[in-house]
Design an enzyme around this catalytic site. Structure first.
Site, short mmCIF file in Angstrom:
data_model
loop_
_atom_site.label_atom_id
_atom_site.label_comp_id
_atom_site.label_asym_id
_atom_site.label_seq_id
_atom_site.Cartn_x
_atom_site.Cartn_y
_atom_site.Cartn_z
N GLY A 45 0.86 -1.19 0.00
CA GLY A 45 0.00 0.00 0.00
C GLY A 45 0.90 1.23 0.00
CG ASP A 55 -1.01 1.23 -4.11
OD1 ASP A 55 -1.05 1.71 -2.97
OD2 ASP A 55 -2.02 1.12 -4.85
NE ARG A 96 -11.14 3.27 14.75
CZ ARG A 96 -9.99 3.80 14.35
NH1 ARG A 96 -9.23 3.16 13.51
NH2 ARG A 96 -9.60 4.96 14.80
CB VAL A 134 -0.86 0.08 9.32
CG1 VAL A 134 -1.33 1.50 9.58
CG2 VAL A 134 0.59 -0.07 9.77
CG ASN A 182 -7.87 1.41 11.19
OD1 ASN A 182 -7.52 0.79 12.19
ND2 ASN A 182 -7.62 2.69 11.01
NE ARG A 196 -4.13 10.29 16.60
CZ ARG A 196 -4.67 9.47 15.71
NH1 ARG A 196 -5.42 8.45 16.09
NH2 ARG A 196 -4.48 9.66 14.42
CG HIS A 203 -6.20 1.93 16.60
ND1 HIS A 203 -5.53 2.92 17.28
CD2 HIS A 203 -6.38 2.39 15.36
CE1 HIS A 203 -5.33 3.92 16.46
NE2 HIS A 203 -5.83 3.63 15.29
P1 NAI Z 1 -4.66 5.56 1.42
O1 NAI Z 1 -5.99 5.46 0.77
O2 NAI Z 1 -3.85 6.79 1.25
O3 NAI Z 1 -3.76 4.32 0.95
C1 NAI Z 1 -4.23 3.03 0.83
C2 NAI Z 1 -3.55 2.43 -0.39
O4 NAI Z 1 -3.92 1.05 -0.48
C3 NAI Z 1 -3.96 3.10 -1.71
O5 NAI Z 1 -2.83 3.59 -2.37
C4 NAI Z 1 -4.61 1.96 -2.49
O6 NAI Z 1 -4.36 2.01 -3.87
C5 NAI Z 1 -3.96 0.75 -1.85
N1 NAI Z 1 -4.67 -0.48 -2.08
C6 NAI Z 1 -6.00 -0.72 -2.06
N2 NAI Z 1 -6.24 -2.00 -2.38
C7 NAI Z 1 -5.04 -2.58 -2.58
C8 NAI Z 1 -4.63 -3.89 -2.93
N3 NAI Z 1 -5.51 -4.86 -3.12
N4 NAI Z 1 -3.32 -4.12 -3.08
C9 NAI Z 1 -2.41 -3.14 -2.90
N5 NAI Z 1 -2.74 -1.89 -2.55
C10 NAI Z 1 -4.03 -1.62 -2.41
O7 NAI Z 1 -4.91 5.27 2.96
P2 NAI Z 1 -3.93 5.56 4.18
O8 NAI Z 1 -4.25 6.88 4.76
O9 NAI Z 1 -2.55 5.27 3.76
O10 NAI Z 1 -4.41 4.45 5.21
C11 NAI Z 1 -4.16 3.09 4.96
C12 NAI Z 1 -4.87 2.19 5.98
O11 NAI Z 1 -4.30 2.38 7.25
C13 NAI Z 1 -6.36 2.48 6.15
O12 NAI Z 1 -7.04 1.26 6.35
C14 NAI Z 1 -6.41 3.32 7.41
O13 NAI Z 1 -7.66 3.27 8.04
C15 NAI Z 1 -5.33 2.63 8.20
N6 NAI Z 1 -4.77 3.43 9.29
C16 NAI Z 1 -4.54 2.79 10.47
C17 NAI Z 1 -3.98 3.45 11.54
C18 NAI Z 1 -3.70 2.70 12.80
O14 NAI Z 1 -3.44 3.32 13.81
N7 NAI Z 1 -3.69 1.38 12.81
C19 NAI Z 1 -3.65 4.87 11.46
C20 NAI Z 1 -3.85 5.44 10.15
C21 NAI Z 1 -4.40 4.73 9.11
#
Ligand code: NAI
Length: 306
Positions: free
Chosen positions: A7, A31, A86, A116, A118, A149, A173
């Site tokens: 990702g 990605d 979530r 990471v 969610n 935080r 989380h």
């Molecule tokens: P984002 O939308 O910027 O990036 C997600 C990426 O995953 C995109 O580039 C998309 O093309 C890619 N993707 C989707 N399906 C895919 C697949 N089958 N194979 C490969 N890549 C694929 O989102 P962001 O902001 O980077 O967040 C990513 C994840 O992390 C989300 O689920 C978000 O909720 C979670 N998150 C978790 C946190 C935590 O504390 N555990 C904190 C912040 C985000």
């Protein structure tokens, strides 16, 4: 060491940036969107030329290029949109994460997975189930971010450096996280000596809503700088075998009274991944909050299993 980042969105690309700039590992950024990981990798590589660092990063749409990764960070999936809970992300992301881990497990036999995506505690469960690796090798990122935080809000309130603040946030989380006020100190002095109960509760509340606050400000996505820094903290602890005590989501097998579920607890992170679960004596109230949090994760796992 080889770090595979799955990702290349906001969190993934930022983890890649921090990792490359640390000089600790070679990074492969993957990605499904064509050209995007390649473009970001080239951009990140050019930043190393500014810094004068010799580093390696490749962007790819081919999962096979992650073969033999020592650590795999999973950030692929959909991010939470305003008003989206979530849970809504559950089905879609389980399919994405499950599919990826299924392909990676045979080609990354040594990998430690940091999850990471969610809802993270559930995605970690999916990763463990599908990879079939030992529980030491699947760790969810959540508690470090939640603790950071809480520290930030305490630091803003008191006007003291976050460096002097120690805290621990347990539990899932999400809204069921359990910030342990009892273990929160500023320069070793309990938080209750610095702030009134009302103010502490307000800061705990803001911490619980910490992710949502940023989502509602950004309007186009969710937080990623602090999440990426928290993830990199875990990568570093593993690569350098730091044996840091950090709150992470791990598979519980009786610890803290929970079984067959992931939840956030203090663990020792080192080269084996999860090296030890630190068991704290909880009060009645904390135990109940932790059990509620476990139940929330469990209920989502049940939905997936149906
Ligand atoms: P984002 O939308 O910027 O990036 C997600 C990426 O995953 C995109 O580039 C998309 O093309 C890619 N993707 C989707 N399906 C895919 C697949 N089958 N194979 C490969 N890549 C694929 O989102 P962001 O902001 O980077 O967040 C990513 C994840 O992390 C989300 O689920 C978000 O909720 C979670 N998150 C978790 C946190 C935590 O504390 N555990 C904190 C912040 C985000």
């Amino acid at each position: 060491k080889k770090l595979g980042v799955v990702g290349a969105g906001n969190v993934g690309a930022t983890v890649a940036l921090f990792a490359v700039n640390s000089g600790l590992c070679d990074v492969v950024l993957y990605d499904i969107v064509e050209g995007m990981p390649q473009g970001k990798a080239l951009d990140i590589l050019q930043n190393t030329a500014v810094l004068g660092i010799k580093a390696s990063i490749t962007g790819t749409n081919n999962l096979n290029e992650l073969a033999d990764s020592d650590i795999v960070v999973i950030t692929a999936g959909l991010a939470r949109k305003p008003g989206m809970r979530r849970k809504d992300l559950l089905m879609a992301n389980a399919e994405i994460v499950g599919g990826i881990v299924n392909k990676l497990a045979p080609i990354c036999p040594q990998a430690i997975y940091i999850v990471v995506t969610n809802p993270m505690d559930v995605m970690a469960y999916v990763t463990l189930a599908i990879s079939g690796v030992q529980r030491q090798r699947v760790i969810g990122m959540g508690g470090i971010l939640d603790s950071s935080r809480f520290k930030t809000f305490i630091s803003m309130e008191l006007g003291v450096s976050p460096q002097d603040i120690e805290t621990l946030v347990l539990g899932g989380h999400g809204l069921y996280m359990v910030p342990l006020v009892r273990f929160t100190t500023v320069k070793g002095i309990p938080l209750s000596k610095w702030l009134s109960q009302d103010r502490i509760e307000a800061l705990v509340h803001r911490t619980r809503e910490g992710g949502a606050e940023i989502v509602s400000l950004l309007k186009t996505g969710s937080a990623y700088y602090a999440p990426a820094q928290s993830t990199f903290e875990m990568v570093k602890a593993i690569i350098l075998d730091e044996k840091r005590v950090l709150p992470c989501s791990v598979y519980l097998d009786g610890e803290y009274g929970a079984k067959d579920v992931f939840n956030g607890v203090p663990v020792v992170l080192g080269k084996q991944g999860l090296e030890k679960i630190v068991e704290l004596e909880l009060t009645e109230e904390e135990r109940t909050a932790f059990a509620n949090s476990t139940e929330e994760v469990r209920s989502m796992i049940r939905i997936l299993k149906e």
